[in-house]
Design an enzyme around this catalytic site. Structure first.
Site, PDB file in Angstrom:
ATOM      1  N   THR A   1       0.814  -1.221   0.000  1.00  0.00           N
ATOM      2  CA  THR A   1       0.000   0.000   0.000  1.00  0.00           C
ATOM      3  C   THR A   1       0.847   1.271   0.000  1.00  0.00           C
ATOM      4  OG1 THR A   1      -1.532   1.284   1.383  1.00  0.00           O
ATOM      5  CG2 THR A   1      -0.144  -0.290   2.527  1.00  0.00           C
ATOM      6  N   ASP A   2       0.256   2.351  -0.488  1.00  0.00           N
ATOM      7  CA  ASP A   2       0.931   3.661  -0.443  1.00  0.00           C
ATOM      8  C   ASP A   2       1.176   4.116   0.995  1.00  0.00           C
ATOM      9  OD1 ASP A   2      -1.712   4.266   0.272  1.00  0.00           O
ATOM     10  OD2 ASP A   2      -1.978   5.826  -1.245  1.00  0.00           O
ATOM     11  N   GLU A   3       0.444   3.527   1.951  1.00  0.00           N
ATOM     12  CA  GLU A   3       0.577   3.991   3.343  1.00  0.00           C
ATOM     13  C   GLU A   3       1.945   3.681   3.922  1.00  0.00           C
ATOM     14  OE1 GLU A   3      -2.664   3.602   5.945  1.00  0.00           O
ATOM     15  OE2 GLU A   3      -4.151   3.852   4.372  1.00  0.00           O
TER      16      GLU A   3
ATOM     17  N   TYR B   1      -1.379  -0.515  11.203  1.00  0.00           N
ATOM     18  CA  TYR B   1      -1.674  -1.138   9.901  1.00  0.00           C
ATOM     19  C   TYR B   1      -0.520  -0.955   8.928  1.00  0.00           C
ATOM     20  CZ  TYR B   1      -3.348  -1.344   5.078  1.00  0.00           C
ATOM     21  OH  TYR B   1      -3.454  -1.591   3.735  1.00  0.00           O
TER      22      TYR B   1
ATOM     23  N   LYS C   1       2.052  -3.672   7.232  1.00  0.00           N
ATOM     24  CA  LYS C   1       2.158  -3.856   5.780  1.00  0.00           C
ATOM     25  C   LYS C   1       3.604  -3.659   5.322  1.00  0.00           C
ATOM     26  CE  LYS C   1      -0.562  -4.574   3.091  1.00  0.00           C
ATOM     27  NZ  LYS C   1      -1.092  -5.880   2.589  1.00  0.00           N
TER      28      LYS C   1
HETATM   29  P1  NAD Z   1     -10.486  -6.328   2.662  1.00  0.00           P
HETATM   30  O1  NAD Z   1     -10.377  -6.074   4.130  1.00  0.00           O
HETATM   31  O2  NAD Z   1     -11.728  -5.939   1.935  1.00  0.00           O
HETATM   32  O3  NAD Z   1     -10.260  -7.884   2.375  1.00  0.00           O
HETATM   33  C1  NAD Z   1      -9.309  -8.639   3.046  1.00  0.00           C
HETATM   34  C2  NAD Z   1      -9.639 -10.121   2.807  1.00  0.00           C
HETATM   35  O4  NAD Z   1      -8.616 -10.914   3.421  1.00  0.00           O
HETATM   36  C3  NAD Z   1     -10.962 -10.559   3.420  1.00  0.00           C
HETATM   37  O5  NAD Z   1     -11.675 -11.366   2.502  1.00  0.00           O
HETATM   38  C4  NAD Z   1     -10.559 -11.352   4.641  1.00  0.00           C
HETATM   39  O6  NAD Z   1     -11.480 -12.360   5.004  1.00  0.00           O
HETATM   40  C5  NAD Z   1      -9.244 -11.939   4.177  1.00  0.00           C
HETATM   41  N1  NAD Z   1      -8.336 -12.287   5.290  1.00  0.00           N
HETATM   42  C6  NAD Z   1      -8.010 -11.513   6.363  1.00  0.00           C
HETATM   43  N2  NAD Z   1      -7.152 -12.178   7.157  1.00  0.00           N
HETATM   44  C7  NAD Z   1      -6.920 -13.377   6.556  1.00  0.00           C
HETATM   45  C8  NAD Z   1      -6.096 -14.491   6.894  1.00  0.00           C
HETATM   46  N3  NAD Z   1      -5.347 -14.505   8.006  1.00  0.00           N
HETATM   47  N4  NAD Z   1      -6.076 -15.555   6.055  1.00  0.00           N
HETATM   48  C9  NAD Z   1      -6.841 -15.552   4.924  1.00  0.00           C
HETATM   49  N5  NAD Z   1      -7.641 -14.541   4.576  1.00  0.00           N
HETATM   50  C10 NAD Z   1      -7.665 -13.453   5.377  1.00  0.00           C
HETATM   51  O7  NAD Z   1      -9.201  -5.632   2.030  1.00  0.00           O
HETATM   52  P2  NAD Z   1      -9.012  -4.908   0.616  1.00  0.00           P
HETATM   53  O8  NAD Z   1      -9.404  -3.496   0.747  1.00  0.00           O
HETATM   54  O9  NAD Z   1      -9.603  -5.748  -0.457  1.00  0.00           O
HETATM   55  O10 NAD Z   1      -7.426  -4.949   0.510  1.00  0.00           O
HETATM   56  C11 NAD Z   1      -6.767  -6.045  -0.111  1.00  0.00           C
HETATM   57  C12 NAD Z   1      -5.275  -5.831  -0.042  1.00  0.00           C
HETATM   58  O11 NAD Z   1      -4.933  -4.617  -0.690  1.00  0.00           O
HETATM   59  C13 NAD Z   1      -4.731  -5.715   1.373  1.00  0.00           C
HETATM   60  O12 NAD Z   1      -3.489  -6.373   1.422  1.00  0.00           O
HETATM   61  C14 NAD Z   1      -4.559  -4.229   1.582  1.00  0.00           C
HETATM   62  O13 NAD Z   1      -3.517  -3.976   2.510  1.00  0.00           O
HETATM   63  C15 NAD Z   1      -4.192  -3.787   0.185  1.00  0.00           C
HETATM   64  N6  NAD Z   1      -4.546  -2.398  -0.179  1.00  0.00           N
HETATM   65  C16 NAD Z   1      -5.829  -1.943  -0.002  1.00  0.00           C
HETATM   66  C17 NAD Z   1      -6.155  -0.672  -0.411  1.00  0.00           C
HETATM   67  C18 NAD Z   1      -7.545  -0.116  -0.234  1.00  0.00           C
HETATM   68  O14 NAD Z   1      -7.743   1.097  -0.406  1.00  0.00           O
HETATM   69  N7  NAD Z   1      -8.540  -0.908   0.086  1.00  0.00           N
HETATM   70  C19 NAD Z   1      -5.180   0.149  -0.996  1.00  0.00           C
HETATM   71  C20 NAD Z   1      -3.882  -0.346  -1.155  1.00  0.00           C
HETATM   72  C21 NAD Z   1      -3.583  -1.642  -0.753  1.00  0.00           C
HETATM   73  O1  TDX Z   2     -15.320   7.694   9.310  1.00  0.00           O
HETATM   74  C1  TDX Z   2     -14.347   8.108   8.667  1.00  0.00           C
HETATM   75  N1  TDX Z   2     -14.124   9.459   8.604  1.00  0.00           N
HETATM   76  C2  TDX Z   2     -13.079   9.998   7.940  1.00  0.00           C
HETATM   77  O2  TDX Z   2     -12.913  11.238   7.933  1.00  0.00           O
HETATM   78  C3  TDX Z   2     -13.436   7.236   7.968  1.00  0.00           C
HETATM   79  C4  TDX Z   2     -13.645   5.744   7.994  1.00  0.00           C
HETATM   80  C5  TDX Z   2     -12.385   7.801   7.306  1.00  0.00           C
HETATM   81  N2  TDX Z   2     -12.179   9.142   7.304  1.00  0.00           N
HETATM   82  C6  TDX Z   2     -11.001   9.695   6.592  1.00  0.00           C
HETATM   83  C7  TDX Z   2      -9.673   9.068   6.996  1.00  0.00           C
HETATM   84  C8  TDX Z   2      -8.857   9.184   5.733  1.00  0.00           C
HETATM   85  O3  TDX Z   2      -8.261  10.466   5.652  1.00  0.00           O
HETATM   86  O4  TDX Z   2     -11.142   9.385   5.215  1.00  0.00           O
HETATM   87  C9  TDX Z   2      -9.893   9.041   4.618  1.00  0.00           C
HETATM   88  C10 TDX Z   2      -9.984   7.642   4.053  1.00  0.00           C
HETATM   89  O5  TDX Z   2     -10.115   6.762   5.147  1.00  0.00           O
HETATM   90  P1  TDX Z   2     -10.239   5.166   4.931  1.00  0.00           P
HETATM   91  O6  TDX Z   2     -11.335   4.893   3.979  1.00  0.00           O
HETATM   92  O7  TDX Z   2     -10.280   4.541   6.286  1.00  0.00           O
HETATM   93  O8  TDX Z   2      -8.880   4.844   4.170  1.00  0.00           O
HETATM   94  P2  TDX Z   2      -7.331   5.064   4.550  1.00  0.00           P
HETATM   95  O9  TDX Z   2      -7.131   5.161   6.009  1.00  0.00           O
HETATM   96  O10 TDX Z   2      -6.829   6.195   3.709  1.00  0.00           O
HETATM   97  O11 TDX Z   2      -6.718   3.658   4.052  1.00  0.00           O
HETATM   98  C11 TDX Z   2      -7.152   3.030   2.821  1.00  0.00           C
HETATM   99  O12 TDX Z   2      -6.205   3.247   1.787  1.00  0.00           O
HETATM  100  C12 TDX Z   2      -4.978   2.567   1.853  1.00  0.00           C
HETATM  101  C13 TDX Z   2      -7.379   1.534   3.014  1.00  0.00           C
HETATM  102  O13 TDX Z   2      -8.301   1.326   4.083  1.00  0.00           O
HETATM  103  C14 TDX Z   2      -6.078   0.809   3.278  1.00  0.00           C
HETATM  104  O14 TDX Z   2      -6.319  -0.595   3.348  1.00  0.00           O
HETATM  105  C15 TDX Z   2      -5.137   1.086   2.130  1.00  0.00           C
HETATM  106  O15 TDX Z   2      -3.880   0.510   2.367  1.00  0.00           O
END
Ligand code: NAD
Ligand code: TDX
Length: 363
Positions: A146-148, A170, A174
Site C-alpha cells: 500500500t501507499d501507506e 496497519y 504492511k
Molecule cells: P479487505 O479487508 O476488503 O479484504 C481482506 C480479505 O482478506 C478478506 O476477505 C478477509 O477475510 C481476508 N483475510 C483476512 N485475514 C486473513 C487471513 N489470516 N487468512 C486468509 N484470509 C484473510 O481488504 P481490501 O481493501 O480488499 O485490501 C486487499 C489488499 O490490498 C490488502 O493487502 C490491503 O492492505 C491492500 N490495499 C488496499 C487498499 C484499499 O484502499 N482498500 C489500498 C492499497 C492496498
Molecule cells: O469515518 C471516517 N471518517 C473519515 O474522515 C473514515 C472511515 C475515514 N475518514 C477519513 C480518513 C482518511 O483520511 O477518510 C480518509 C480515508 O479513510 P479510509 O477509507 O479509512 O482509508 P485510509 O485510512 O486512507 O486507508 C485506505 O487506503 C490505503 C485503506 O483502508 C487501506 O487498506 C489502504 O492501504
C-alpha cells in the site's frame, strides 16, 4: 512462444479473494475466459464475504475454474498443499482498516506479517522442489502492499526507492510484510514482486471505509463522521484499475521490484464527501466534524512512472467511478445491509459513539 493474450501463470492462488480488491481481481480474471484456474484462500473474517464472488460462482464456465478454501494464510498446514499446486500466489489477504489497527493491532501482525511469512516459506519449499526437478518452476509471489508504507507525504510524490515511514499499526505491519517478501528475493532468490496501491474505491467496498460508510449512512440519513478538518488528501483508484494493475505486474513485473499503483485523482476528503452527497441528492448538514484519527496521515501521493513504463494505464476517471459506486450501493442494499449488523454494531459504537456525541457542524 506464448501468444500475447495467453496468461503467463495458469494456476493462481489468490489469498484474500473474498475481500474487496481480491474479489474484483478474481471476478475480472475469470471473466476473461482464458483458462486461468484460481484457488481462493480466505479466512472469511468480518471483511471477507463469499457473496463477493457470486457473479463468478453463478457462471458454470467460470465456477469450474474456481475453488474456494476457507482458511488462514498464517496456517502452514493449509497453505503448503495449496502453494504446491499453483504457478503464482497473489496475496491480498490482510487486516486492512487503519482505525481497527488503532483499536486492536494484534491481528494485523498475525496476518499482515506472519501470514506473509508463511506464504513465503511455502514458496521456498516449492523453489526447492523446482530445483530438484519435481516441478517446472518455483511459484511467483506477488505481495499486495500500500501507499501507506511511505507515511504522510506533505508535498511531492513518493517513488519506489523512497524511505518507508509507516505511522499506523496497519501501515507498519504492511511495511514489515513487504520487506520480508523482498528479503526472500534477496536472500533466497525467490521470484517476488510487490505493488503499492493507493486508496481504492468501488463496488463491494466494505462499509467501514470512508466512501462506502458515507454513502450507506447518507442513504439512511445518518450522520457522517468526518475526522478533523476533512482536508486530508488521498489519491482515489477505481477497484478494477487496481486489480488490473496487479494482474499486469504479476505478468510483466520484474522479479525483486516494487511498483507504485497511483490513480492521479488526488482529492481532499471534503471534496469526495461533497461529490457523493451531490450524487445522492443528500444535504451537507449530515456531515459532522468529529475527533481526528490519532496519527492521521495528511496526504498520500505516488509517482507512477515505473508502472507506466511497464505498459499499464488506468482507465476510470474519478467522477465516473464515484457515480458508478454511488449507484451500485443504491441498488445493492441486500449486499451491505447485513454487513452493517452484528459485529458491526459493536465496532461502530467503539469507533464513533463518543466522537459523534462530541461532534459539531462541519460547515
Ligand atoms: P479487505 O479487508 O476488503 O479484504 C481482506 C480479505 O482478506 C478478506 O476477505 C478477509 O477475510 C481476508 N483475510 C483476512 N485475514 C486473513 C487471513 N489470516 N487468512 C486468509 N484470509 C484473510 O481488504 P481490501 O481493501 O480488499 O485490501 C486487499 C489488499 O490490498 C490488502 O493487502 C490491503 O492492505 C491492500 N490495499 C488496499 C487498499 C484499499 O484502499 N482498500 C489500498 C492499497 C492496498
Ligand atoms: O469515518 C471516517 N471518517 C473519515 O474522515 C473514515 C472511515 C475515514 N475518514 C477519513 C480518513 C482518511 O483520511 O477518510 C480518509 C480515508 O479513510 P479510509 O477509507 O479509512 O482509508 P485510509 O485510512 O486512507 O486507508 C485506505 O487506503 C490505503 C485503506 O483502508 C487501506 O487498506 C489502504 O492501504
Amino acid at each position: 512462444m506464448t501468444q500475447p493474450d495467453e496468461p503467463r501463470f495458469r494456476r493462481l492462488l489468490v489469498t484474500g479473494g473474498a475481500g474487496f480488491i481480491g474479489s474484483c481481481f478474481v471476478r475480472d480474471r475469470l471473466a476473461r475466459r482464458d483458462g486461468t484456474q484460481i484457488v481462493v484462500l480466505d479466512k472469511l473474517t468480518y471483511a471477507g464475504n463469499r457473496a463477493n464472488l457470486a457473479p463468478a460462482e453463478s457462471d458454470p464456465e467460470e465456477a469450474a475454474r474456481l475453488r474456494f478454501v476457507v482458511g488462514d494464510i498464517a496456517d502452514p498446514q493449509v497453505v503448503a498443499p495449496l502453494v504446491a499446486d499453483v504457478d503464482a500466489v497473489v496475496n491480498f489477504a490482510a487486516e486492512s482498516h487503519v482505525d481497527r489497527s488503532i483499536l486492536e493491532p494484534v491481528d494485523f501482525l498475525r496476518t499482515d506479517v506472519m501470514g506473509v511469512h508463511v506464504l513465503l516459506e511455502a514458496c521456498r519449499t516449492e523453489q526447492a522442489r523446482a530445483r530438484a526437478g519435481e516441478r517446472a518452476a518455483a511459484p511467483r509471489m506477488l505481495q499486495v502492499s500500500t501507499d501507506e508504507v511511505y507515511g504522510s507525504v506533505e508535498t511531492g510524490e513518493s517513488a519506489e526507492q523512497d524511505r518507508l515511514e509507516p505511522r499506523s499499526p496497519y501501515s507498519a505491519a504492511k511495511a514489515a510484510g513487504e520487506l520480508l517478501a523482498r528479503s526472500y528475493f534477496v536472500t533466497y532468490g525467490l521470484d517476488v514482486v510487490i505493488t503499492r496501491g493507493s486508496n481504492t474505491y468501488g463496488p463491494y467496498h466494505h462499509p467501514e471505509k470512508l466512501i462506502p460508510l458515507f454513502i450507506t449512512n447518507a442513504i439512511d440519513d445518518q450522520q457522517l463522521p468526518l475526522y478533523g478538518d476533512g482536508m486530508q488528501r488521498r489519491d482515489w483508484l477505481y477497484v478494477a484499475d487496481h486489480a488490473g494493475a496487479i494482474g499486469h505486474v504479476l505478468e510483466h513485473g520484474e522479479s525483486g521490484e516494487v511498483y507504485n499503483i497511483p490513480a492521479a485523482n488526488e482529492r481532499a476528503n471534503r471534496e469526495v464527501v461533497a461529490a457523493l452527497l451531490e450524487r445522492l441528492g443528500k444535504p451537507w448538514s449530515l456531515v459532522r466534524r468529529v475527533a481526528d484519527r490519532p496519527g492521521h496521515d495528511r496526504r498520500y501521493a505516488m509517482d507512477g512512472a515505473k508502472l507506466a513504463a511497464l505498459g499499464w494505464k488506468n482507465t476510470m476517471p474519478f467522477e465516473d467511478g464515484l457515480a458508478a459506486t454511488v449507484d451500485w450501493f443504491r441498488t445493492n442494499e441486500a449486499w451491505w445491509r447485513p454487513i452493517k449488523s452484528g459485529e458491526w454494531e459493536d465496532y461502530y459504537r467503539r469507533q464513533y459513539a463518543a466522537r459523534l456525541a462530541d461532534s459539531r457542524d462541519a460547515e
